[in-house]
Design a protein around this motif. Sequence first.
Motif, PDB file in Angstrom:
ATOM      1  N   LEU A 221     -56.621 -34.286  19.217  1.00 15.62           N
ATOM      2  CA  LEU A 221     -55.549 -34.779  20.084  1.00 15.62           C
ATOM      3  C   LEU A 221     -54.198 -34.467  19.463  1.00 15.62           C
ATOM      4  O   LEU A 221     -54.001 -34.664  18.255  1.00 15.62           O
ATOM      5  N   LEU A 222     -53.239 -33.997  20.262  1.00 16.08           N
ATOM      6  CA  LEU A 222     -51.864 -33.761  19.828  1.00 16.08           C
ATOM      7  C   LEU A 222     -50.960 -34.805  20.464  1.00 16.08           C
ATOM      8  O   LEU A 222     -50.990 -35.008  21.684  1.00 16.08           O
ATOM      9  N   ILE A 223     -50.145 -35.478  19.643  1.00 12.51           N
ATOM     10  CA  ILE A 223     -49.227 -36.520  20.094  1.00 12.51           C
ATOM     11  C   ILE A 223     -47.813 -36.088  19.710  1.00 12.51           C
ATOM     12  O   ILE A 223     -47.583 -35.684  18.571  1.00 12.51           O
ATOM     13  N   ASN A 224     -46.876 -36.181  20.642  1.00 14.00           N
ATOM     14  CA  ASN A 224     -45.491 -35.831  20.316  1.00 14.00           C
ATOM     15  C   ASN A 224     -44.552 -36.970  20.676  1.00 14.00           C
ATOM     16  O   ASN A 224     -44.403 -37.324  21.844  1.00 14.00           O
ATOM     17  N   GLY A 225     -43.924 -37.537  19.650  1.00 14.83           N
ATOM     18  CA  GLY A 225     -42.932 -38.579  19.864  1.00 14.83           C
ATOM     19  C   GLY A 225     -41.568 -38.186  19.345  1.00 14.83           C
ATOM     20  O   GLY A 225     -40.680 -39.031  19.211  1.00 14.83           O
ATOM     21  N   GLY A 226     -41.394 -36.883  19.035  1.00 15.17           N
ATOM     22  CA  GLY A 226     -40.132 -36.412  18.477  1.00 15.17           C
ATOM     23  C   GLY A 226     -39.252 -35.748  19.516  1.00 15.17           C
ATOM     24  O   GLY A 226     -38.577 -36.402  20.295  1.00 15.17           O
ATOM     25  N   ARG A 227     -39.297 -34.422  19.559  1.00 13.55           N
ATOM     26  CA  ARG A 227     -38.501 -33.645  20.506  1.00 13.55           C
ATOM     27  C   ARG A 227     -39.388 -32.622  21.207  1.00 13.55           C
ATOM     28  O   ARG A 227     -40.261 -32.011  20.596  1.00 13.55           O
ATOM     29  N   GLY A 228     -39.136 -32.407  22.486  1.00 12.60           N
ATOM     30  CA  GLY A 228     -39.964 -31.508  23.262  1.00 12.60           C
ATOM     31  C   GLY A 228     -39.953 -30.085  22.749  1.00 12.60           C
ATOM     32  O   GLY A 228     -40.968 -29.383  22.787  1.00 12.60           O
ATOM     33  N   LYS A 229     -38.804 -29.629  22.239  1.00 10.32           N
ATOM     34  CA  LYS A 229     -38.678 -28.240  21.802  1.00 10.32           C
ATOM     35  C   LYS A 229     -39.446 -27.949  20.521  1.00 10.32           C
ATOM     36  O   LYS A 229     -39.564 -26.791  20.125  1.00 10.32           O
ATOM     37  N   THR A 230     -39.969 -28.973  19.862  1.00 10.58           N
ATOM     38  CA  THR A 230     -40.751 -28.723  18.649  1.00 10.58           C
ATOM     39  C   THR A 230     -42.165 -28.267  18.965  1.00 10.58           C
ATOM     40  O   THR A 230     -42.900 -27.883  18.059  1.00 10.58           O
ATOM     41  N   VAL A 231     -42.539 -28.293  20.232  1.00 10.78           N
ATOM     42  CA  VAL A 231     -43.881 -27.879  20.662  1.00 10.78           C
ATOM     43  C   VAL A 231     -43.766 -26.695  21.623  1.00 10.78           C
ATOM     44  O   VAL A 231     -42.950 -26.718  22.550  1.00 10.78           O
ATOM     45  N   ASP A 232     -44.562 -25.675  21.411  1.00 15.65           N
ATOM     46  CA  ASP A 232     -44.659 -24.554  22.345  1.00 15.65           C
ATOM     47  C   ASP A 232     -45.587 -24.985  23.481  1.00 15.65           C
ATOM     48  O   ASP A 232     -46.810 -24.950  23.345  1.00 15.65           O
ATOM     49  N   GLN A 233     -45.010 -25.415  24.596  1.00 17.21           N
ATOM     50  CA  GLN A 233     -45.815 -25.974  25.684  1.00 17.21           C
ATOM     51  C   GLN A 233     -46.730 -24.951  26.327  1.00 17.21           C
ATOM     52  O   GLN A 233     -47.824 -25.304  26.794  1.00 17.21           O
ATOM     53  N   GLN A 234     -46.322 -23.686  26.368  1.00 16.53           N
ATOM     54  CA  GLN A 234     -47.205 -22.665  26.929  1.00 16.53           C
ATOM     55  C   GLN A 234     -48.447 -22.498  26.060  1.00 16.53           C
ATOM     56  O   GLN A 234     -49.555 -22.331  26.570  1.00 16.53           O
ATOM     57  N   ALA A 235     -48.256 -22.581  24.749  1.00 16.61           N
ATOM     58  CA  ALA A 235     -49.400 -22.499  23.841  1.00 16.61           C
ATOM     59  C   ALA A 235     -50.284 -23.733  23.972  1.00 16.61           C
ATOM     60  O   ALA A 235     -51.516 -23.638  23.902  1.00 16.61           O
ATOM     61  N   VAL A 236     -49.666 -24.895  24.165  1.00 15.97           N
ATOM     62  CA  VAL A 236     -50.436 -26.122  24.384  1.00 15.97           C
ATOM     63  C   VAL A 236     -51.263 -26.013  25.664  1.00 15.97           C
ATOM     64  O   VAL A 236     -52.449 -26.362  25.686  1.00 15.97           O
ATOM     65  N   LEU A 237     -50.644 -25.528  26.722  1.00 15.53           N
ATOM     66  CA  LEU A 237     -51.353 -25.376  27.991  1.00 15.53           C
ATOM     67  C   LEU A 237     -52.560 -24.451  27.839  1.00 15.53           C
ATOM     68  O   LEU A 237     -53.663 -24.752  28.306  1.00 15.53           O
ATOM     69  N   ALA A 238     -52.357 -23.338  27.142  1.00 17.33           N
ATOM     70  CA  ALA A 238     -53.464 -22.401  26.934  1.00 17.33           C
ATOM     71  C   ALA A 238     -54.577 -23.040  26.103  1.00 17.33           C
ATOM     72  O   ALA A 238     -55.769 -22.843  26.395  1.00 17.33           O
ATOM     73  N   HIS A 275     -39.557 -39.320  28.501  1.00 12.67           N
ATOM     74  CA  HIS A 275     -38.602 -39.534  27.407  1.00 12.67           C
ATOM     75  C   HIS A 275     -37.935 -40.913  27.515  1.00 12.67           C
ATOM     76  O   HIS A 275     -36.716 -41.039  27.525  1.00 12.67           O
ATOM     77  N   ILE A 276     -38.769 -41.931  27.583  1.00 15.69           N
ATOM     78  CA  ILE A 276     -38.251 -43.283  27.756  1.00 15.69           C
ATOM     79  C   ILE A 276     -38.597 -44.207  26.584  1.00 15.69           C
ATOM     80  O   ILE A 276     -38.148 -45.348  26.547  1.00 15.69           O
ATOM     81  N   ALA A 277     -39.371 -43.707  25.615  1.00 11.89           N
ATOM     82  CA  ALA A 277     -39.789 -44.568  24.509  1.00 11.89           C
ATOM     83  C   ALA A 277     -38.610 -45.045  23.679  1.00 11.89           C
ATOM     84  O   ALA A 277     -38.593 -46.173  23.182  1.00 11.89           O
TER      85      ALA A 277
END
Length: 305
Positions: A221-238, A275-277
């Motif tokens: 499982l990957l959890i992101n509570g920092g910033r969206g740009k730190t994750v390559d979302q296209q790579a996550v989707l794949a 982005h409401i946390a």
Amino acid sequence: MKKILVLFRLSDSQKALLEQSIPGAGFTYATRSSVTDAQLEEADVIFGNPKPEKLSGLTRLRLLQLSTAGSDNYEGDGILPSDCTMYSASGAYGVAVSEHMLALTLSFCKKLHLYRDNQRQSLWKDEGGVVSLSSMKVLVIGAGDIGSHYARLCRALGSYIIGVRRTASSPTEEFDELHTLDKLDQLLPKADAVAMALPYTPETQHFMNEHRLQLMKPGALLINGGRGKTVDQQAVLAALQSGHLGGFVTDVCDPEPLPESDPLWLEKNVVLTPHIAGLFHLPQTLEFVLELGIRNIKRFLEGNP
């Protein structure tokens, strides 16, 4: 008399606390959207997050005390006046964001997202096996305020916690192990869950990329509570669509808002919030920001570090 412009909503008692704590200053209260150019131009100190494009010409401004932990919107060349100091509110959001990250994590581990989808269809269906945090090895990338709070919560539920940070450190009460970034590729295959609490900088752009996603344990499982740009979302989707990544839970995306057409919305094993946390939905967060801001502004005006 120093003029302090506050750009977020405070109760009367909070305003009184602020004014009593910094005597001799003049206070103006507005919001990011309602503040006037004249109010900005008169301020020696701004407490809050003004629009970045409004700042460069402010000749009186000496201190920008943000009300957010993230400061990347204000860090480009020419955004701040040359003699203006900036402080973030890092340290005020650990409780709120870490609890939100834990809620997302547990939601996925217990398949609550699937049961919510079934509820919308009036579907009484057993979704099968779940996992327990008590038996999981959790890798936390970014062992600062938010990452440490999240680690403490998971460890209290029995997880084995490995932290990764920029500088070397002995293990703390939150972490069973602490490592520097050079060990990350060796640690990723060991983790049942990888939690990210990184700020956005040029160095963290797409920090979680295709290479690192493939190093993760299959089904993790990957959890992101920092910033969206730190994750390559296209790579996550794949990685999700191939089945290698077990799930993705996040409070941040790139871009924000996430477009309606983005396929991430429709992925079965994704739980995302807008982005409401880290907002002031938790009243305690505002108290933390106010306390931190008072301390920083007082020390700045007194000439202390």
